[in-house]
Design an enzyme around this catalytic site. Sequence first.
Site, short mmCIF file in Angstrom:
data_model
loop_
_atom_site.label_atom_id
_atom_site.label_comp_id
_atom_site.label_asym_id
_atom_site.label_seq_id
_atom_site.Cartn_x
_atom_site.Cartn_y
_atom_site.Cartn_z
N ARG A 80 0.83 -1.21 0.00
CA ARG A 80 0.00 0.00 0.00
C ARG A 80 0.86 1.25 0.00
NH1 ARG A 80 -4.74 -2.79 2.68
NH2 ARG A 80 -6.53 -1.44 2.42
N ARG A 114 -21.66 -3.68 3.70
CA ARG A 114 -20.69 -4.70 4.05
C ARG A 114 -20.84 -5.10 5.52
NH1 ARG A 114 -14.62 -3.82 2.01
NH2 ARG A 114 -14.36 -2.24 3.61
N ARG A 157 -9.49 6.85 4.71
CA ARG A 157 -8.87 5.73 4.00
C ARG A 157 -8.75 6.02 2.50
NH1 ARG A 157 -12.87 1.43 5.71
NH2 ARG A 157 -11.64 -0.08 4.54
P1 AMP Z 1 -8.37 -3.96 4.33
O1 AMP Z 1 -9.07 -5.12 4.93
O2 AMP Z 1 -7.46 -4.33 3.20
O3 AMP Z 1 -9.32 -2.84 3.98
O4 AMP Z 1 -7.40 -3.38 5.47
C1 AMP Z 1 -7.93 -2.87 6.66
C2 AMP Z 1 -6.96 -1.91 7.30
O5 AMP Z 1 -5.76 -2.61 7.68
C3 AMP Z 1 -6.47 -0.80 6.37
O6 AMP Z 1 -7.35 0.31 6.33
C4 AMP Z 1 -5.14 -0.43 7.01
O7 AMP Z 1 -5.31 0.38 8.15
C5 AMP Z 1 -4.63 -1.78 7.50
N1 AMP Z 1 -3.77 -2.37 6.46
C6 AMP Z 1 -4.04 -3.44 5.68
N2 AMP Z 1 -3.04 -3.66 4.82
C7 AMP Z 1 -2.12 -2.69 5.05
C8 AMP Z 1 -0.89 -2.36 4.45
N3 AMP Z 1 -0.39 -3.05 3.43
N4 AMP Z 1 -0.20 -1.30 4.97
C9 AMP Z 1 -0.68 -0.58 5.98
N5 AMP Z 1 -1.86 -0.82 6.57
C10 AMP Z 1 -2.58 -1.87 6.11
#
Ligand code: AMP
Length: 215
Positions: A80, A114, A157
């Site tokens: 990310r 969701r 986000r």
């Molecule tokens: P997601 O389920 O992919 O939407 O991830 C949920 C949250 O986890 C994100 O909004 C970030 O805060 C954290 N997160 C997930 N993947 C990453 C990443 N590669 N780098 C930093 N934070 C992450």
Amino acid sequence: MGIQGSGKGTQAKRTASKYGLTHISTGELFREEYQRKTELGMHAHSYWGNGGLVPDDVTIKLLDSRLPKERGAVIEGFPRTIPQAQALDDIVNVGAVMELRLEKEVCIYRMEHRRICLPCNQEYGLARIPKEPEKCDNCHGQLTRREDDTPEKISKRFAKYESETMPVIKFYQPRGIVAKINADQKPDEVFLEVQRWLDQGMTRAYPAIRPDAQR
Ligand code: AMP
């Protein structure tokens, strides 16, 4: 890759299953660690619980420790940031990048619908409605909204996606391995596009994965 609510989870899981790859989602790993109340889980939650990104060093270490090195994986939600992309290059050969493209308004609408089952991590939404309202089909757990799916955290986000993650797509672009997928379709239709691209494009870019062998 793709903005929040673009369907990364659904497509990543289907892709992994069809091509015989391991599915890894850093977001899911963080939620699991938090559920288990581990030190890492509590630390990471202080960031993701506020709609921020978990620091690179923590995220890279976690991904590195869970990524199977001997066979392929579909990695969802990572990298990310540019430092994460650079670190990933030191760990594996990145064969293909899929970017799911969808308007923010549609993402917001999807995220409003969701739901997640915290005990077993199963996600529900417009494309997967639970048989019983607000109950998980797998474990009968109570479904809830993700705590980072509030309007304020969603806009935070989105902003992070634009400032930190969109440059990652540009980082991969010169390698000719980025597919731009129209995510504004039904999940089956998106998956058809994913497969079309993987079967034609990725096998050239990354011949180690042969979808024919999985069918
Ligand atoms: P997601 O389920 O992919 O939407 O991830 C949920 C949250 O986890 C994100 O909004 C970030 O805060 C954290 N997160 C997930 N993947 C990453 C990443 N590669 N780098 C930093 N934070 C992450």
